[in-house]
Scaffold this active site. Structure first.
Site, PDB file in Angstrom:
ATOM      1  N   TRP A  36      27.942  34.476  43.532  1.00 46.26           N
ATOM      2  CA  TRP A  36      29.387  34.586  43.270  1.00 46.26           C
ATOM      3  C   TRP A  36      30.027  35.755  44.003  1.00 46.26           C
ATOM      4  CZ3 TRP A  36      33.528  32.814  40.188  1.00 46.26           C
ATOM      5  CH2 TRP A  36      34.543  33.760  39.939  1.00 46.26           C
ATOM      6  N   ASN A  38      33.980  37.788  44.091  1.00 48.55           N
ATOM      7  CA  ASN A  38      35.424  37.888  43.906  1.00 48.55           C
ATOM      8  C   ASN A  38      35.964  38.975  44.821  1.00 48.55           C
ATOM      9  OD1 ASN A  38      34.158  38.982  41.241  1.00 48.55           O
ATOM     10  ND2 ASN A  38      36.156  39.883  41.075  1.00 48.55           N
ATOM     11  N   ASP A  39      36.749  39.902  44.328  1.00 48.83           N
ATOM     12  CA  ASP A  39      37.552  40.782  45.191  1.00 48.83           C
ATOM     13  C   ASP A  39      36.830  41.378  46.408  1.00 48.83           C
ATOM     14  OD1 ASP A  39      38.650  40.512  42.711  1.00 48.83           O
ATOM     15  OD2 ASP A  39      38.848  42.651  42.316  1.00 48.83           O
ATOM     16  N   PHE A  98      32.785  47.651  39.374  1.00 48.97           N
ATOM     17  CA  PHE A  98      33.989  46.888  39.684  1.00 48.97           C
ATOM     18  C   PHE A  98      34.594  47.374  40.999  1.00 48.97           C
ATOM     19  CE2 PHE A  98      35.475  44.855  35.391  1.00 48.97           C
ATOM     20  CZ  PHE A  98      34.238  44.253  35.260  1.00 48.97           C
ATOM     21  N   SER A  99      35.774  46.820  41.295  1.00 52.06           N
ATOM     22  CA  SER A  99      36.372  46.998  42.625  1.00 52.06           C
ATOM     23  C   SER A  99      36.682  48.441  42.981  1.00 52.06           C
ATOM     24  CB  SER A  99      37.648  46.172  42.718  1.00 52.06           C
ATOM     25  OG  SER A  99      37.295  44.823  42.818  1.00 52.06           O
ATOM     26  N   ARG A 167      41.292  50.740  36.593  1.00 51.14           N
ATOM     27  CA  ARG A 167      40.306  50.257  37.575  1.00 51.14           C
ATOM     28  C   ARG A 167      40.874  50.051  38.976  1.00 51.14           C
ATOM     29  NH1 ARG A 167      41.117  46.217  33.815  1.00 51.14           N
ATOM     30  NH2 ARG A 167      42.225  44.353  34.542  1.00 51.14           N
ATOM     31  N   ASP A 168      39.935  49.797  39.874  1.00 50.01           N
ATOM     32  CA  ASP A 168      40.197  49.382  41.257  1.00 50.01           C
ATOM     33  C   ASP A 168      40.796  50.494  42.122  1.00 50.01           C
ATOM     34  OD1 ASP A 168      39.430  46.997  40.080  1.00 50.01           O
ATOM     35  OD2 ASP A 168      41.462  46.212  39.939  1.00 50.01           O
ATOM     36  N   TRP A 306      41.934  33.505  39.574  1.00 48.72           N
ATOM     37  CA  TRP A 306      41.149  33.373  38.337  1.00 48.72           C
ATOM     38  C   TRP A 306      41.496  32.079  37.598  1.00 48.72           C
ATOM     39  CZ3 TRP A 306      36.933  36.004  37.830  1.00 48.72           C
ATOM     40  CH2 TRP A 306      36.822  37.263  38.415  1.00 48.72           C
TER      41      TRP A 306
END
Ligand code: FRU
Length: 495
Positions: A36, A38-39, A98-99, A167-168, A306
């Site tokens: 998988w 994502n970002d 995370f990102s 986050r991010d 999403w």
């Protein structure tokens, strides 16, 4: 020292990537090495190459324990996988890395800044996610997490701001040498804000300001913020959750947002002048930009949303998720403009061109087919005829399937429609966008890469992106018109 968790991920991806044939992946859009994606994360230029990391669960094609996957490229189109860079292997990031972003340190090492996630047990037995910002330093392949992680936590938040949605970090170095980062956060009013932090050395960080606040205007929480100067303006890009439709500008659910304005460096405040979507299609989210060595601001996004993750080839598949085509950004007439990166032109071959094809009904031009395609179309009304009512280009087509862009000049609406693309899920398959065309003249540049389409409309004034999992045998391209149109077409295969 590489942890056991990271060693396992690296071993796994090395073994299982062999199960994926080259033709089963997009040709020039990055997909996860296994499992998988994502970002996009840590999008950067480092030691003579572009580096792209990504949110990654190597073990299956669903979101799970977040690692950072890693790939490098010289042209942003041909990617080479490197071993996974980060794994959730410390107490402060045990539930996910995370990102985040990347920047080069003065000593030549690369600094990654990411969000560490910990699921904290609640007295009622439930869990809440606590998010902090962490660092890792490396040489472009191996990264060591910083001993004083996390470097930003709830103590560094403005009053009333949430430690659960923090986050991010997107990190960059200012002209004066100061390191800066913007971080997505949820304010006391439950909606998003972009926080700005600064650091002299990249390791010790302090809160500077609330750069921008949503105040519940455009969606709720703002994820994956980015902030940069472009053509004399300042731009914030972010991905809001829980949006409400606003005319044709924003659609429900997760979306993308571009704010254009000015910046007061003293106070650290963004002065907003306008807002718009970044992409008007179905699958686009979580953008990140870099500055190329020759000064271009290039953006990529997760070519997914999403809300549409149920749209996949099959339940168990070797990979899921793609990164968009890198796009060169500019500001034209006060709006964000996007063009496919010019490096793509080097992949063009087998030119097919038609000029002044005048028709009504359907037309199937000879030799027009393919699923790795760069095609420019100009559509015009015909003198002496009424304004056409509708024009459509259909592609990834055979007897059973097709996906289309159709334009109605009377309504100024362009629609992407993939409901006949072979999807077996009842999710969003269409999206409409307001597209203004002077005198009914529409320009489209359509990029196909096996499992996706990106349409750059009127020289990049707008973009509509969608993934499609139609069988590759469906490679027909044709046009239809309700009324009479005249079109010019230039089409290349991308090889
Ligand atoms: C956006 C996002 C980020 C987060 C990451 C987790 O798509 O929700 O906010 O860092 O994905 O994988």
């Amino acid at each position: 020292m590489t942890s056991q968790t990271l060693r396992e991920a690296r071993k796994y991806e090395e073994t299982f990537e062999k199960m994926i044939a080259e033709e089963e992946r997009p040709a020039f859009h990055l997909s996860p090495r296994t499992g998988w994606m994502n970002d996009p994360n840590g999008f950067s230029w480092y030691q003579g190459k572009y580096h792209l990391f990504y949110q990654y669960n190597p073990y299956n094609s669903y979101w799970g324990p977040m690692h950072w996957g890693h790939a490098v490229s010289e042209d942003l189109l041909h990617w080479e996988y490197l071993p996974a860079a980060l794994a959730p292997d410390e107490i402060y990031d045990r539930d996910g890395c995370f990102s985040g972003g990347a920047v080069t340190l003065p000593d030549g090492r690369q600094l990654l800044m990411y969000t560490g996630v910990v699921n904290e047990r609640q007295p009622n037995g439930g869990h809440t996610e606590v998010q902090t910002q962490c660092l890792a330093v490396g040489d472009g392949t191996d990264y060591e997490k910083y001993e004083n992680n996390p470097v930003l936590d709830e103590k560094d938040l403005p009053e009333g701001s949430s430690r659960n949605d923090f986050r991010d970090p997107k990190i960059w170095q200012d002209e004066d040498g100061t390191y800066c980062c913007v971080i997505g956060n949820r304010a006391a009013d439950e909606s998003g804000q972009v926080l700005l932090y600064t650091s002299q050395d990249g390791f010790r960080w302090e809160f500077k300001s609330i750069l921008a606040s949503n105040h519940n205007r455009i969606g709720k929480m703002w994820e994956c913020p980015d902030f940069f100067r472009l053509d004399g303006k300042w731009v914030i890009l972010t991905s809001p959750q829980d949006m409400l439709s606003q005319g044709f500008e924003y659609h429900n659910g997760n979306g993308t947002l571009c704010l254009i304005g000015d910046y007061d460096k003293e106070t650290g405040k963004f002065i907003e002048e306008s807002d718009q979507s970044i992409d008007y299609g179905i699958d686009f989210y979580a953008t990140q930009t870099l500055l190329t060595p020759d000064g271009r601001r290039v953006m990529i996004g997760w070519m997914q949303n999403w809300d549409t993750c149920n749209h996949r080839r099959k339940h168990e598949e070797a990979w899921f998720g793609q990164v968009s085509l890198p796009r060169e950004l500019s500001i034209q007439n006060g709006r964000l403009c996007q063009k496919p990166i010019r490096e793509l032109e080097a992949m063009r071959c087998n030119r097919v061109a038609f000029e002044n094809l005048t028709f009504s009904g359907n037309i199937y031009p000879e030799g027009l087919r393919g699923r790795r395609v760069d095609m420019e179309i100009v559509v015009r009304p015909v003198e002496g005829c009424d304004m056409y009512r509708k024009f459509a280009v259909r592609f990834a087509q055979n007897d059973q399937y097709q996906t289309s862009f159709s334009y109605r000049p009377g309504e100024s609406v362009l629609k992407v429609d993939r409901k006949f693309s072979g999807s077996r899920r009842a999710i969003i398959h269409q999206r409409r966008s307001k597209v203004l065309c002077k005198d009914g003249v529409l320009k489209l540049r359509i990029i196909l890469d096996r499992f996706s389409v990106e349409a750059f409309i009127n020289d990049g004034e707008q973009v509509m992106t969608a993934v499609l999992y139609t069988d590759q045998e469906a490679d027909g391209i044709y046009f239809s018109a309700d009324g009479t149109v005249s079109i010019d077409v230039v089409k290349y295969d991308l090889l």
